[in-house]
Write a protein that holds these residues in place. Structure first.
Motif, short mmCIF file in Angstrom:
data_model
loop_
_atom_site.label_atom_id
_atom_site.label_comp_id
_atom_site.label_asym_id
_atom_site.label_seq_id
_atom_site.Cartn_x
_atom_site.Cartn_y
_atom_site.Cartn_z
N ARG A 55 0.84 -1.21 0.00
CA ARG A 55 0.00 0.00 0.00
C ARG A 55 0.86 1.25 0.00
N GLN A 56 1.96 1.21 0.78
CA GLN A 56 2.86 2.37 0.86
C GLN A 56 3.56 2.60 -0.49
N ILE A 57 4.00 1.51 -1.10
CA ILE A 57 4.62 1.61 -2.44
C ILE A 57 3.62 2.21 -3.42
N GLY A 58 2.39 1.70 -3.39
CA GLY A 58 1.35 2.18 -4.30
C GLY A 58 1.02 3.65 -4.09
N GLN A 59 0.92 4.06 -2.83
CA GLN A 59 0.58 5.45 -2.53
C GLN A 59 1.64 6.41 -3.04
N LYS A 60 2.91 6.11 -2.75
CA LYS A 60 4.00 7.01 -3.16
C LYS A 60 4.17 7.00 -4.68
N ALA A 61 4.02 5.83 -5.28
CA ALA A 61 4.13 5.76 -6.74
C ALA A 61 2.99 6.51 -7.40
N ARG A 62 1.78 6.35 -6.86
CA ARG A 62 0.61 7.01 -7.47
C ARG A 62 0.76 8.53 -7.46
N GLU A 63 1.32 9.08 -6.40
CA GLU A 63 1.51 10.54 -6.33
C GLU A 63 2.38 11.03 -7.49
N GLU A 64 3.48 10.33 -7.75
CA GLU A 64 4.37 10.76 -8.83
C GLU A 64 3.78 10.46 -10.20
N ILE A 65 3.06 9.34 -10.32
CA ILE A 65 2.44 9.01 -11.61
C ILE A 65 1.37 10.04 -11.96
N GLU A 66 0.60 10.46 -10.97
CA GLU A 66 -0.42 11.48 -11.23
C GLU A 66 0.21 12.80 -11.65
N ALA A 67 1.34 13.13 -11.03
CA ALA A 67 2.04 14.37 -11.43
C ALA A 67 2.57 14.24 -12.85
N PHE A 68 3.04 13.06 -13.21
CA PHE A 68 3.58 12.83 -14.56
C PHE A 68 2.47 12.85 -15.62
N LEU A 69 1.35 12.17 -15.32
CA LEU A 69 0.26 12.07 -16.31
C LEU A 69 -0.67 13.29 -16.29
N GLY A 70 -0.67 14.01 -15.17
CA GLY A 70 -1.59 15.15 -15.05
C GLY A 70 -3.03 14.71 -14.86
N LYS A 71 -3.22 13.48 -14.35
CA LYS A 71 -4.56 12.94 -14.13
C LYS A 71 -4.59 12.11 -12.86
N LYS A 72 -5.78 11.88 -12.33
CA LYS A 72 -5.94 10.96 -11.21
C LYS A 72 -5.68 9.54 -11.69
N VAL A 73 -5.16 8.72 -10.79
CA VAL A 73 -4.79 7.36 -11.16
C VAL A 73 -5.36 6.37 -10.15
N TYR A 74 -5.98 5.30 -10.67
CA TYR A 74 -6.32 4.15 -9.82
C TYR A 74 -5.25 3.10 -10.10
N LEU A 75 -4.40 2.85 -9.10
CA LEU A 75 -3.26 1.96 -9.28
C LEU A 75 -3.52 0.61 -8.64
N ASP A 76 -3.54 -0.43 -9.46
CA ASP A 76 -3.79 -1.80 -9.03
C ASP A 76 -2.49 -2.58 -9.11
#
Length: 300
Positions: A254-275
């Motif tokens: 969960r911690q990996i997913g949360q931190k990765a999602r923050e940077e992925i959202e900044a990169f894509l400029g969109k909200k992300v549902y990360l599975d």
């Protein structure tokens, strides 16, 4: 060069593992295009970072650290790094200002002598030493090779990077813009996403999980204009590593997913549902078939 003559070219950044190549490229480009870790051999692919200026366009090729390989993945990484010396216009040889040249530096230097392109020596991490120590080190390196320039910098703080850019542009040939001005990397979004996830695994698991980690983005599907569904698999070599990455009650994953999602959202400029999923692929770093399945394909 006339005032109207535009310069452009491909610039390989080479050096031993963990000397700051990815940090340097990210800071020069102005955006995160290569993941950063304090663990050696973090970079596993050639990563093109693009810096567009009014007078020039610089296409950086980030390479894996050159080291003595211990498995098929290591052999692939070294082949990739040495291959990046071909077909480029300029090479940045990055080494640390905190110590004199060692055997790894001399090995790279021998390869550079065969490259037949200008080489700029970049002495990184000058923020960690006193300035009087620089001059003797520069003199020492100057005796080893006829560098096009020697530029001391701090990739971390940005010190002297402006001068480095000036030297790079000065040694590029006249040429066109290879990429539109807004482009900062040639890598597809799936690649960047996978790398950002792998970076968080490396950061959060510290020494518990070695470099037997690979990430594959299985699905990347827009759900709405502002939402992207991402399904990614983290591959490890051992069941014990899988347990570490998942953590007690799934806490680490969960911690990996949360931190990765923050940077992925900044990169894509969109909200992300990360599975995120974790799977074991035993000894994949030593298996040619597995290496290709996970995206490590030696170039012909």
């Amino acid at each position: 060069m006339t005032e109207k003559e535009y310069r452009s070219g491909f610039v390989s950044v080479v050096g031993r593992p963990n000397v700051g190549k990815s940090t340097l490229i990210n800071n020069l480009v102005g955006q995160k295009v290569a993941i950063v870790s304090d663990k050696p051999q973090t970079t596993r692919h050639r990563i093109l970072g693009v810096l567009t200026l009014p007078e020039a366009q610089v296409v950086f090729v980030d390479t894996p650290g050159i080291h003595k390989p211990r498995h098929r993945l290591g052999e692939y990484l070294v082949t990739l790094a040495l291959g990046a010396l071909k077909g480029v216009d300029l090479v940045l040889f990055l080494t640390e200002a905190t110590s004199p040249p060692g055997s790894g530096d001399y090995f790279i230097l021998e390869q550079l002598k065969k490259a037949e392109v200008p080489v700029i020596l970049v002495l990184n991490k000058i923020d960690l030493i006193s300035k009087p120590r620089l001059l003797p080190l520069i003199d020492l390196w100057r005796q080893e090779y006829d560098f096009a320039a020697i530029v001391p910098v701090s990739a971390l703080t940005g010190e002297n990077l402006e001068r480095l850019v000036q030297e790079i542009v000065r040694h590029l040939p006249p040429g066109p813009q290879y990429f539109p001005p807004e482009v900062t990397t040639s890598q597809p979004p799936e690649f960047v996403v996978a790398e950002l996830i792998r970076e968080k695994v490396l950061h959060l698991t510290h020494e518990e999980v070695p470099h037997g980690v690979a990430v594959v983005v299985e699905e990347m599907i827009p759900r709405r204009e502002d939402l992207v569904y991402l399904r990614a698999t983290i591959y490890v070599e051992r069941e014990s590593h899988k347990k570490i990455i998942i953590g007690a009650g799934g806490q680490m994953l969960r911690q990996i997913g949360q931190k990765a999602r923050e940077e992925i959202e900044a990169f894509l400029g969109k909200k992300v549902y990360l599975d995120l999923w974790v799977k074991v692929k035993e000894k994949w770093r030593r298996d040619d078939v597995a290496l290709r399945q996970l995206g490590y394909k030696p170039e012909e």
